[in-house]
Design a protein around this motif. Sequence first.
Motif, PDB file in Angstrom:
ATOM      1  N   TYR A   1      66.377  50.199  25.586  1.00 51.89           N
ATOM      2  CA  TYR A   1      66.317  52.077  27.166  1.00 51.89           C
ATOM      3  C   TYR A   1      65.327  50.431  29.054  1.00 51.89           C
ATOM      4  O   TYR A   1      64.163  49.942  28.210  1.00 51.89           O
ATOM      5  CB  TYR A   1      65.755  53.124  26.964  1.00 51.89           C
ATOM      6  CG  TYR A   1      65.899  53.827  26.608  1.00 51.89           C
ATOM      7  CD1 TYR A   1      67.337  54.209  26.778  1.00 51.89           C
ATOM      8  CD2 TYR A   1      65.444  54.566  25.461  1.00 51.89           C
ATOM      9  CE1 TYR A   1      68.013  55.171  25.852  1.00 51.89           C
ATOM     10  CE2 TYR A   1      65.687  55.111  24.469  1.00 51.89           C
ATOM     11  CZ  TYR A   1      67.665  56.202  24.562  1.00 51.89           C
ATOM     12  OH  TYR A   1      67.790  56.211  23.838  1.00 51.89           O
TER      13      TYR A   1
ATOM     14  N   GLU B   1      60.262  60.948  26.789  1.00 50.76           N
ATOM     15  CA  GLU B   1      61.762  60.030  27.399  1.00 50.76           C
ATOM     16  C   GLU B   1      60.540  59.057  25.843  1.00 50.76           C
ATOM     17  O   GLU B   1      60.202  59.170  26.350  1.00 50.76           O
ATOM     18  CB  GLU B   1      61.313  59.642  28.719  1.00 50.76           C
ATOM     19  CG  GLU B   1      62.535  60.206  29.663  1.00 50.76           C
ATOM     20  CD  GLU B   1      63.958  60.686  29.121  1.00 50.76           C
ATOM     21  OE1 GLU B   1      64.317  59.294  28.556  1.00 50.76           O
ATOM     22  OE2 GLU B   1      64.608  61.702  30.124  1.00 50.76           O
TER      23      GLU B   1
ATOM     24  N   ASP C   1      70.297  59.914  22.632  1.00 48.35           N
ATOM     25  CA  ASP C   1      70.192  60.648  24.116  1.00 48.35           C
ATOM     26  C   ASP C   1      70.017  62.401  23.725  1.00 48.35           C
ATOM     27  O   ASP C   1      69.655  63.685  24.065  1.00 48.35           O
ATOM     28  CB  ASP C   1      70.622  60.555  24.885  1.00 48.35           C
ATOM     29  CG  ASP C   1      70.240  58.971  26.097  1.00 48.35           C
ATOM     30  OD1 ASP C   1      69.497  58.184  25.050  1.00 48.35           O
ATOM     31  OD2 ASP C   1      71.543  58.600  26.678  1.00 48.35           O
TER      32      ASP C   1
ATOM     33  N   ILE D   1      74.900  50.319  24.140  1.00 52.07           N
ATOM     34  CA  ILE D   1      73.898  51.102  24.226  1.00 52.07           C
ATOM     35  C   ILE D   1      73.791  53.291  24.197  1.00 52.07           C
ATOM     36  O   ILE D   1      74.469  53.631  23.713  1.00 52.07           O
ATOM     37  CB  ILE D   1      74.244  51.413  26.038  1.00 52.07           C
ATOM     38  CG1 ILE D   1      73.828  50.701  26.950  1.00 52.07           C
ATOM     39  CG2 ILE D   1      73.036  53.065  26.660  1.00 52.07           C
ATOM     40  CD1 ILE D   1      72.772  49.553  26.883  1.00 52.07           C
TER      41      ILE D   1
ATOM     42  N   ASP E   1      65.593  53.129  34.212  1.00 49.37           N
ATOM     43  CA  ASP E   1      65.919  54.114  33.716  1.00 49.37           C
ATOM     44  C   ASP E   1      65.059  55.544  33.150  1.00 49.37           C
ATOM     45  O   ASP E   1      65.662  56.235  33.686  1.00 49.37           O
ATOM     46  CB  ASP E   1      67.038  53.633  32.446  1.00 49.37           C
ATOM     47  CG  ASP E   1      68.722  53.211  33.295  1.00 49.37           C
ATOM     48  OD1 ASP E   1      68.304  52.733  34.408  1.00 49.37           O
ATOM     49  OD2 ASP E   1      68.643  52.266  31.970  1.00 49.37           O
ATOM     50  N   LEU E   2      64.130  55.141  32.397  1.00 55.79           N
ATOM     51  CA  LEU E   2      63.107  55.829  31.621  1.00 55.79           C
ATOM     52  C   LEU E   2      62.361  56.474  32.989  1.00 55.79           C
ATOM     53  O   LEU E   2      62.807  57.414  33.071  1.00 55.79           O
ATOM     54  CB  LEU E   2      62.347  55.251  31.115  1.00 55.79           C
ATOM     55  CG  LEU E   2      62.220  54.161  30.081  1.00 55.79           C
ATOM     56  CD1 LEU E   2      60.848  54.081  29.099  1.00 55.79           C
ATOM     57  CD2 LEU E   2      63.377  55.460  28.377  1.00 55.79           C
TER      58      LEU E   2
END
Length: 424
Positions: A219, A203, A107, A103, A223-224
């Motif tokens: 993603y 995002e 970010d 992942i 989660d977004l």
Amino acid sequence: MCYTRAKEKAQKTLTLARKHVIPEFDTHRAAHKSYSDEVILDMFASICANNGSAHSEAEYGWLTDDDLTCDDSTFLRAIKKIATPEGSDGQLTFADFEDDDSIPEIDQIRDAIMMAFNAATENIINSIRGDDPFDSRETVAAIDITHEQFHVWPWEDKEAGVAKPDYPKMVSGYKKDGEYKRGYKYATITLVGDHAPIVLGIEPVKEDSAWERDDSPSYSKADLVSRLLDRAEQFVDLDMVMFDRGFYANRVYANVDERGLTYLSPVPRYEDDLAAIQDVQAHPTADKAVEHGVPLGIDGDVHHEAEFLYAPSTRDDADGNYAVFVTNKDRVEPEEIASVVNGYSRRWDIENQYKSIKDFLPKTSSTDYRLRLCNFALSTLIYNLWRLTDYLIKVALDEPVRSPPVITAKTFVRALGDFLREFG
């Protein structure tokens, strides 16, 4: 008298931009830098106003012997610094920050930019709290995704399935108007309906694409949505969230339901609903229907129950000329369907929003993600300032918030650039 007050409100926004909004974007350069952050951001506004690029703006500054215009390399380096996480000197990549689960920790770039964007957005929201816009009406937000097209072909040899090894990792594939394209994707959450249509959060979006390996990082939509709602709820108390059909997923709806919010979303495909649609069509008088208490499950367990609404649609891609919506709103009676579905039109700002932001975006061929995401965030911030100005003017003139803009985006960003140049 009201027009004088409207002008004062517009000038208030320009002052707000100079003092409390744009300065939140700090380039973290040395104090003895040749060009201040104000100069850099003035250049950015000027680029937006002229639909230009760093190169074209620098070229114009050189031609006019303008001491307040730097060269394009200085400008681009400053913008990248805004998006460079503390303790890092260069662009972060997936390879730098992949963990054991593959992942990406890209970010960190997002967080560096969004720290500034959040502070600026808070200042914008606080500037209209005196008008008490959030307490007396339902607060509705819309979540959607837009694309910044990237024209470079991803394949080294498509027939052999060999992709270019250095192809930008944050570029994803998408389909628009029946054509497959590639681009950088951004998700936003925006106030809609009777509020000033201000973007509350951004995002970056990364999805699996055909040219990538099967286990490439991405993603999830859930989660977004979670992160966007976290950002929005820093500023306002939401009542409802509306989605594009691309967010149709039980985990997305579960996230919203767990927050005590109502969601409304179209269902993307109708295969499972054709029988219900045919029943409505066959009915001698009814033209709408609702399926009550449909269980929505997570990991084999029922998370909550939803209502599926069947209503006439004008969309060409709706089977049987019907649209299907899903909502966790308490039991919807057939006579309420039209009101609930018509409420979805409160997303009316989203497509115009994306068009305006893309009109602001500086032209660039750079694949440096710091520059791409920062450009989008700053362009969105300028959009927010324009919408704030329009909102304040409409309040002063006692005009409906949903009426056409009093001043155009182009006029506003030109005024913003001139104001920053004169008073910055």
